[in-house]
Design an enzyme around this catalytic site. Structure first.
Site, PDB file in Angstrom:
ATOM      1  N   SER A 153       0.800  -7.753 -10.074  1.00 27.53           N
ATOM      2  CA  SER A 153       1.612  -6.571 -10.417  1.00 27.53           C
ATOM      3  C   SER A 153       2.855  -7.063 -11.142  1.00 27.53           C
ATOM      4  O   SER A 153       3.165  -8.267 -11.086  1.00 27.53           O
ATOM      5  CB  SER A 153       2.011  -5.870  -9.110  1.00 27.53           C
ATOM      6  N   TYR A 171       5.485  -6.160  -0.513  1.00 28.84           N
ATOM      7  CA  TYR A 171       4.619  -6.006  -1.693  1.00 28.84           C
ATOM      8  C   TYR A 171       4.991  -7.046  -2.747  1.00 28.84           C
ATOM      9  O   TYR A 171       4.128  -7.694  -3.343  1.00 28.84           O
ATOM     10  CB  TYR A 171       4.768  -4.579  -2.233  1.00 28.84           C
TER      11      TYR A 171
HETATM   12  N1  LIG Z   1      -1.147   1.724  -8.920  1.00 24.09           N
HETATM   13  C1  LIG Z   1      -0.247   0.931  -9.485  1.00 24.09           C
HETATM   14  O1  LIG Z   1       0.733   1.398 -10.066  1.00 24.09           O
HETATM   15  C2  LIG Z   1      -0.430  -0.561  -9.440  1.00 24.09           C
HETATM   16  C3  LIG Z   1       0.442  -1.357 -10.199  1.00 24.09           C
HETATM   17  C4  LIG Z   1       0.296  -2.736 -10.152  1.00 24.09           C
HETATM   18  C5  LIG Z   1      -0.677  -3.306  -9.373  1.00 24.09           C
HETATM   19  N2  LIG Z   1      -1.499  -2.520  -8.637  1.00 24.09           N
HETATM   20  C6  LIG Z   1      -2.508  -3.183  -7.803  1.00 24.09           C
HETATM   21  O2  LIG Z   1      -3.787  -2.806  -8.250  1.00 24.09           O
HETATM   22  C7  LIG Z   1      -4.692  -2.800  -7.142  1.00 24.09           C
HETATM   23  C8  LIG Z   1      -5.401  -1.448  -7.081  1.00 24.09           C
HETATM   24  O3  LIG Z   1      -4.416  -0.442  -6.935  1.00 24.09           O
HETATM   25  P1  LIG Z   1      -4.754   1.124  -7.056  1.00 24.09           P
HETATM   26  O4  LIG Z   1      -3.623   1.775  -7.745  1.00 24.09           O
HETATM   27  O5  LIG Z   1      -6.127   1.316  -7.536  1.00 24.09           O
HETATM   28  O6  LIG Z   1      -4.616   1.520  -5.515  1.00 24.09           O
HETATM   29  P2  LIG Z   1      -5.593   2.405  -4.573  1.00 24.09           P
HETATM   30  O7  LIG Z   1      -4.893   2.570  -3.291  1.00 24.09           O
HETATM   31  O8  LIG Z   1      -6.053   3.607  -5.335  1.00 24.09           O
HETATM   32  O9  LIG Z   1      -6.840   1.422  -4.436  1.00 24.09           O
HETATM   33  C9  LIG Z   1      -6.810   0.295  -3.601  1.00 24.09           C
HETATM   34  C10 LIG Z   1      -8.119   0.255  -2.871  1.00 24.09           C
HETATM   35  O10 LIG Z   1      -8.127  -0.904  -2.019  1.00 24.09           O
HETATM   36  C11 LIG Z   1      -8.739  -0.520  -0.813  1.00 24.09           C
HETATM   37  N3  LIG Z   1      -8.297  -1.380   0.280  1.00 24.09           N
HETATM   38  C12 LIG Z   1      -7.080  -1.410   0.860  1.00 24.09           C
HETATM   39  N4  LIG Z   1      -7.083  -2.279   1.879  1.00 24.09           N
HETATM   40  C13 LIG Z   1      -8.330  -2.807   1.936  1.00 24.09           C
HETATM   41  C14 LIG Z   1      -8.955  -3.754   2.782  1.00 24.09           C
HETATM   42  N5  LIG Z   1      -8.298  -4.342   3.798  1.00 24.09           N
HETATM   43  N6  LIG Z   1     -10.252  -4.063   2.564  1.00 24.09           N
HETATM   44  C15 LIG Z   1     -10.937  -3.475   1.558  1.00 24.09           C
HETATM   45  N7  LIG Z   1     -10.407  -2.556   0.720  1.00 24.09           N
HETATM   46  C16 LIG Z   1      -9.104  -2.240   0.923  1.00 24.09           C
HETATM   47  C17 LIG Z   1      -8.312   0.922  -0.576  1.00 24.09           C
HETATM   48  O11 LIG Z   1      -9.208   1.593   0.311  1.00 24.09           O
HETATM   49  C18 LIG Z   1      -8.314   1.487  -1.985  1.00 24.09           C
HETATM   50  O12 LIG Z   1      -9.539   2.134  -2.309  1.00 24.09           O
HETATM   51  C19 LIG Z   1      -3.864  -3.119  -5.904  1.00 24.09           C
HETATM   52  O13 LIG Z   1      -3.973  -4.496  -5.594  1.00 24.09           O
HETATM   53  C20 LIG Z   1      -2.460  -2.784  -6.354  1.00 24.09           C
HETATM   54  O14 LIG Z   1      -1.492  -3.475  -5.614  1.00 24.09           O
HETATM   55  C21 LIG Z   1      -1.410  -1.163  -8.654  1.00 24.09           C
END
Ligand SMILES: NC(=O)c1ccc[n+]([C@@H]2O[C@H](COP(=O)([O-])OP(=O)(O)OC[C@H]3O[C@@H](n4cnc5c(N)ncnc54)[C@H](O)[C@@H]3O)[C@@H](O)[C@H]2O)c1
Length: 257
Positions: A143, A156
């Site tokens: 991120s 985070y």
């Molecule tokens: N959304 C943003 O703005 C953003 C920005 C930068 C980075 N990210 C990163 O991108 C990745 C995906 O984010 P997103 O926005 O799709 O979030 P999201 O919450 O929509 O998706 C994350 C998924 O991971 C799953 N998950 C969580 N804990 C878990 C576990 N212990 N075992 C298996 N699955 C698990 C959740 O059920 C969820 O479906 C994450 O690592 C997040 O930190 C997101």
């Protein structure tokens, strides 16, 4: 630019979430076969609707912090599809939003467990499959929080800096075996996760926080899950054949400012 993914096997964690789903859809649209994992009880409905061909989609419920369960998911993928060419090591949680003195210690440990130990276990369990094949591309989800700090998100931020470290460690360790390991560093993406962070930062006023964050970004808006997926697919592809150990920002210029 399109990248042919025909015949490639892609394993994705967090595949029921915003970015995982968008990436699974884009990879599948370019010909890849998808093994999709997420938490037990996650809603895989949109993914199944997007990839209705049962020969091109394997859905597995597995917690990424559970070595036995995720090991079984890797095994099931290899049994069904033969190997893993692409691993999108993506599952993550945002955790609590609070200043450090008030930050719940159990919440801190939980974020590190999912976002760091989970990424480590993914690497540990998938690298041997790729090493056997002599090739592979791994994309870890870091991120902008892996590159810079911000208030209220210490767990985070620490966890996403650790993902960058794990990416570099794995890239150096496995480059000679044909396995490329990179990470993506998205800025704010229109998603449930950002809504949660906005509400955590100012309960009841998340929309104002959203607009305030967007105003600080050179492109004046959040990104979309599809814009993240495009970079993941590039890193997965042969077009990125000499890209290893890199961190790709997808942030509208946020970290350039
Ligand atoms: N959304 C943003 O703005 C953003 C920005 C930068 C980075 N990210 C990163 O991108 C990745 C995906 O984010 P997103 O926005 O799709 O979030 P999201 O919450 O929509 O998706 C994350 C998924 O991971 C799953 N998950 C969580 N804990 C878990 C576990 N212990 N075992 C298996 N699955 C698990 C959740 O059920 C969820 O479906 C994450 O690592 C997040 O930190 C997101």
């Amino acid at each position: 630019m399109t990248h042919s993914m025909t015949g490639k096997i892609a394993l994705i964690t967090g595949a029921a979430g915003a970015i995982g789903l968008a990436t699974a859809k884009l990879l599948a649209s370019q010909g890849a076969t998808i093994a999709a994992t997420d938490m037990v009880g996650a809603d895989f409905g949109p993914l199944r609707a997007a990839i209705p061909d049962a020969d091109r989609l394997l859905v597995i419920e597995a917690d990424v912090t559970d070595e036995a369960a995720f090991g079984a998911a890797v095994k099931a993928t290899v049994e069904k599809f033969g190997t893993i060419d692409i691993f999108f090591n993506n599952a993550g949680i945002e955790g609590p939003v609070a200043p450090i003195p008030d930050f719940p210690t159990d919440g801190f440990r939980k974020v590190l467990d999912v976002n760091v130990t989970g990424i480590f276990l993914g690497l540990k369990l998938v690298i041997p499959v790729m090493a056997k094949a002599g090739r592979g591309s791994i994309i870890n989800s870091s991120s902008v929080a892996g590159l810079t700090g911000s208030a209220g998100l210490c767990a985070y931020i620490a966890s996403k800096h650790a993902v960058l470290g794990l990416t570099r460690a794995a890239a150096v360790e496995w480059g000679a075996k044909g396995i490329r390991v990179n990470c993506i560093n998205p800025g704010p993406i229109e998603s449930r996760m950002m809504s949660s962070i906005e509400e955590g930062a100012s309960p009841g006023a998340g929309a104002a926080v959203h607009d305030g964050y967007a105003a600080t970004i050179p492109m004046q808006r959040y990104g979309t899950p599809e814009e993240v997926a495009g970079v993941v697919v590039f890193l997965a592809s042969d077009a990125a054949g000499y890209v290893n150990g890199a961190a790709y920002t997808i942030d509208g210029g946020m970290t350039a400012a």
